[in-house]
Structure formats: structure tokens, C-alpha cells
Design a protein around this motif. Structure first.
Motif, PDB file in Angstrom:
ATOM      1  N   MET A   1      59.574  12.875  14.273  1.00  0.00           N
ATOM      2  CA  MET A   1      58.140  12.846  14.826  1.00  0.00           C
ATOM      3  C   MET A   1      58.192  13.753  16.044  1.00  0.00           C
ATOM      4  O   MET A   1      58.779  13.789  17.094  1.00  0.00           O
ATOM      5  N   GLY A   2      57.168  14.820  16.026  1.00  0.00           N
ATOM      6  CA  GLY A   2      57.348  16.021  16.961  1.00  0.00           C
ATOM      7  C   GLY A   2      56.584  15.765  18.289  1.00  0.00           C
ATOM      8  O   GLY A   2      55.727  14.714  18.296  1.00  0.00           O
ATOM      9  N   ILE A   3      56.668  16.502  19.261  1.00  0.00           N
ATOM     10  CA  ILE A   3      55.705  16.251  20.339  1.00  0.00           C
ATOM     11  C   ILE A   3      54.223  16.276  20.059  1.00  0.00           C
ATOM     12  O   ILE A   3      53.579  15.741  20.810  1.00  0.00           O
ATOM     13  N   GLY A   4      53.865  17.163  19.114  1.00  0.00           N
ATOM     14  CA  GLY A   4      52.421  17.376  18.773  1.00  0.00           C
ATOM     15  C   GLY A   4      51.986  16.021  18.292  1.00  0.00           C
ATOM     16  O   GLY A   4      50.789  15.708  18.593  1.00  0.00           O
ATOM     17  N   TYR A   5      52.838  15.276  17.485  1.00  0.00           N
ATOM     18  CA  TYR A   5      52.317  14.265  16.872  1.00  0.00           C
ATOM     19  C   TYR A   5      51.905  13.019  17.937  1.00  0.00           C
ATOM     20  O   TYR A   5      51.048  12.324  17.854  1.00  0.00           O
ATOM     21  N   VAL A   6      52.934  13.089  19.011  1.00  0.00           N
ATOM     22  CA  VAL A   6      52.808  11.855  19.784  1.00  0.00           C
ATOM     23  C   VAL A   6      51.685  12.297  20.847  1.00  0.00           C
ATOM     24  O   VAL A   6      50.825  11.420  21.113  1.00  0.00           O
ATOM     25  N   VAL A   7      51.218  13.632  21.269  1.00  0.00           N
ATOM     26  CA  VAL A   7      50.222  13.994  21.998  1.00  0.00           C
ATOM     27  C   VAL A   7      49.058  13.643  21.134  1.00  0.00           C
ATOM     28  O   VAL A   7      47.934  13.433  21.632  1.00  0.00           O
TER      29      VAL A   7
ATOM     30  N   MET B   1      35.684  11.696  32.107  1.00  0.00           N
ATOM     31  CA  MET B   1      36.669  12.199  32.237  1.00  0.00           C
ATOM     32  C   MET B   1      37.846  11.881  31.085  1.00  0.00           C
ATOM     33  O   MET B   1      38.749  12.734  30.859  1.00  0.00           O
ATOM     34  N   GLU B   2      37.902  10.496  30.611  1.00  0.00           N
ATOM     35  CA  GLU B   2      38.704  10.238  29.545  1.00  0.00           C
ATOM     36  C   GLU B   2      38.294  11.085  28.203  1.00  0.00           C
ATOM     37  O   GLU B   2      39.343  11.288  27.519  1.00  0.00           O
ATOM     38  N   LEU B   3      37.005  11.185  27.918  1.00  0.00           N
ATOM     39  CA  LEU B   3      36.779  11.794  26.755  1.00  0.00           C
ATOM     40  C   LEU B   3      36.930  13.261  26.738  1.00  0.00           C
ATOM     41  O   LEU B   3      37.560  13.885  25.710  1.00  0.00           O
ATOM     42  N   LEU B   4      37.019  13.826  27.896  1.00  0.00           N
ATOM     43  CA  LEU B   4      37.529  15.526  28.071  1.00  0.00           C
ATOM     44  C   LEU B   4      38.907  15.459  27.927  1.00  0.00           C
ATOM     45  O   LEU B   4      39.485  16.371  27.197  1.00  0.00           O
ATOM     46  N   LEU B   5      39.813  14.459  28.618  1.00  0.00           N
ATOM     47  CA  LEU B   5      41.274  14.652  28.425  1.00  0.00           C
ATOM     48  C   LEU B   5      41.460  14.160  27.132  1.00  0.00           C
ATOM     49  O   LEU B   5      42.528  15.074  26.327  1.00  0.00           O
ATOM     50  N   GLY B   6      40.932  13.138  26.335  1.00  0.00           N
ATOM     51  CA  GLY B   6      41.167  13.085  25.079  1.00  0.00           C
ATOM     52  C   GLY B   6      40.832  14.125  24.019  1.00  0.00           C
ATOM     53  O   GLY B   6      41.738  14.422  23.013  1.00  0.00           O
ATOM     54  N   LEU B   7      39.822  14.922  24.175  1.00  0.00           N
ATOM     55  CA  LEU B   7      39.368  15.815  23.459  1.00  0.00           C
ATOM     56  C   LEU B   7      40.264  17.034  23.608  1.00  0.00           C
ATOM     57  O   LEU B   7      40.853  17.830  22.514  1.00  0.00           O
ATOM     58  N   VAL B   8      40.969  17.478  24.886  1.00  0.00           N
ATOM     59  CA  VAL B   8      41.900  18.466  25.082  1.00  0.00           C
ATOM     60  C   VAL B   8      43.325  18.222  24.438  1.00  0.00           C
ATOM     61  O   VAL B   8      43.716  18.973  23.633  1.00  0.00           O
ATOM     62  N   LEU B   9      43.768  16.841  24.442  1.00  0.00           N
ATOM     63  CA  LEU B   9      45.000  16.646  23.877  1.00  0.00           C
ATOM     64  C   LEU B   9      44.937  16.502  22.339  1.00  0.00           C
ATOM     65  O   LEU B   9      45.860  16.917  21.676  1.00  0.00           O
ATOM     66  N   CYS B  10      43.684  16.043  21.924  1.00  0.00           N
ATOM     67  CA  CYS B  10      43.543  16.048  20.353  1.00  0.00           C
ATOM     68  C   CYS B  10      43.339  17.253  19.881  1.00  0.00           C
ATOM     69  O   CYS B  10      44.112  17.779  18.720  1.00  0.00           O
ATOM     70  N   MET B  11      42.707  18.279  20.503  1.00  0.00           N
ATOM     71  CA  MET B  11      42.681  19.735  20.186  1.00  0.00           C
ATOM     72  C   MET B  11      43.941  20.338  20.304  1.00  0.00           C
ATOM     73  O   MET B  11      44.276  21.080  19.256  1.00  0.00           O
ATOM     74  N   TRP B  12      44.703  20.238  21.085  1.00  0.00           N
ATOM     75  CA  TRP B  12      45.933  20.891  21.210  1.00  0.00           C
ATOM     76  C   TRP B  12      47.250  20.265  20.423  1.00  0.00           C
ATOM     77  O   TRP B  12      47.719  21.197  19.627  1.00  0.00           O
ATOM     78  N   ALA B  13      46.832  19.123  19.836  1.00  0.00           N
ATOM     79  CA  ALA B  13      47.826  18.474  18.834  1.00  0.00           C
ATOM     80  C   ALA B  13      47.377  19.083  17.339  1.00  0.00           C
ATOM     81  O   ALA B  13      48.066  19.331  16.674  1.00  0.00           O
ATOM     82  N   GLY B  14      46.111  19.188  17.500  1.00  0.00           N
ATOM     83  CA  GLY B  14      45.680  19.904  15.861  1.00  0.00           C
ATOM     84  C   GLY B  14      46.025  21.161  15.854  1.00  0.00           C
ATOM     85  O   GLY B  14      46.186  21.644  14.763  1.00  0.00           O
TER      86      GLY B  14
END
Length: 106
Positions: free
Chosen positions: A1-7, A45-58
């Protein structure tokens, strides 16, 4: 499992926690009989952080981006599908007039 999946999993968990916190906040507002205008700033702020992390992983998980060249030989269909039974050329659309210059009678 790569770092992208974890993120991506962490981003999804953060988004789920933000949704739960918003539901809990609305419940507290119903008890105190106040009107809901927007979620608190920490949830935003949680929403923005979650959005950024999910977009980066995607963007990082699937693979590297390849260019789409319209004249590439790899993009061409070189064979027909194996099951030709579903290819129908005699259908009710042939009953429509093919002359595009027909005008409606008023």
C-alpha cells in the motif's frame, strides 16, 4: 500500500469526522433552540484539509498522466467487437426523413 492510499484514507476519515461534527453541532443547536447558519470554523478547516488530501491522493494514486494524441496508432480501434449480434443498422430511425432542408409547415 503506497503513501497515496494512506493519504486518501486519512482524507476520507477527516471528511467523515467533519460530517459527524457538523451533525453533532446541529443537534446541539436544536437543543439550545438556535438557528443553524454555517458549521463552525474548525469543521470548515477539517473540510478543506480533507478535500486537499483526497484530491492529492486521487491525482497521485492511479498512475502517471499520459498525453492523449488524436492521431496515435494506440488510440485506433483495429477490430470489431467479438459479438456482432448487438450491432443493429436497420432501426426505426431510418423512417425519419433524411433531407435536412425540409421546413415545417405553418
Amino acid at each position: 500500500m503506497g503513501i497515496g492510499y494512506v493519504v486518501g484514507i486519512i482524507g476520507g476519515a477527516i471528511l467523515a469526522h467533519a460530517a459527524y461534527a457538523t451533525i453533532q453541532y446541529r443537534t446541539v443547536l436544536k437543543i439550545t433552540e438556535e438557528e443553524f447558519t454555517r458549521p463552525p470554523m474548525d469543521v470548515m478547516m477539517e473540510l478543506l484539509l480533507g478535500l486537499v488530501l483526497c484530491m492529492w491522493a486521487g491525482l497521485s494514486v492511479p498512475a502517471k498522466f499520459l498525453s492523449v494524441l488524436p492521431h496515435s496508432e494506440e488510440n485506433r480501434i483495429v477490430s470489431l467487437p467479438a459479438n456482432l449480434d448487438f450491432m443493429i443498422f436497420n432501426h426505426r430511425g431510418s423512417a425519419l426523413p433524411s433531407d435536412t432542408d425540409l421546413k415545417l409547415k405553418t
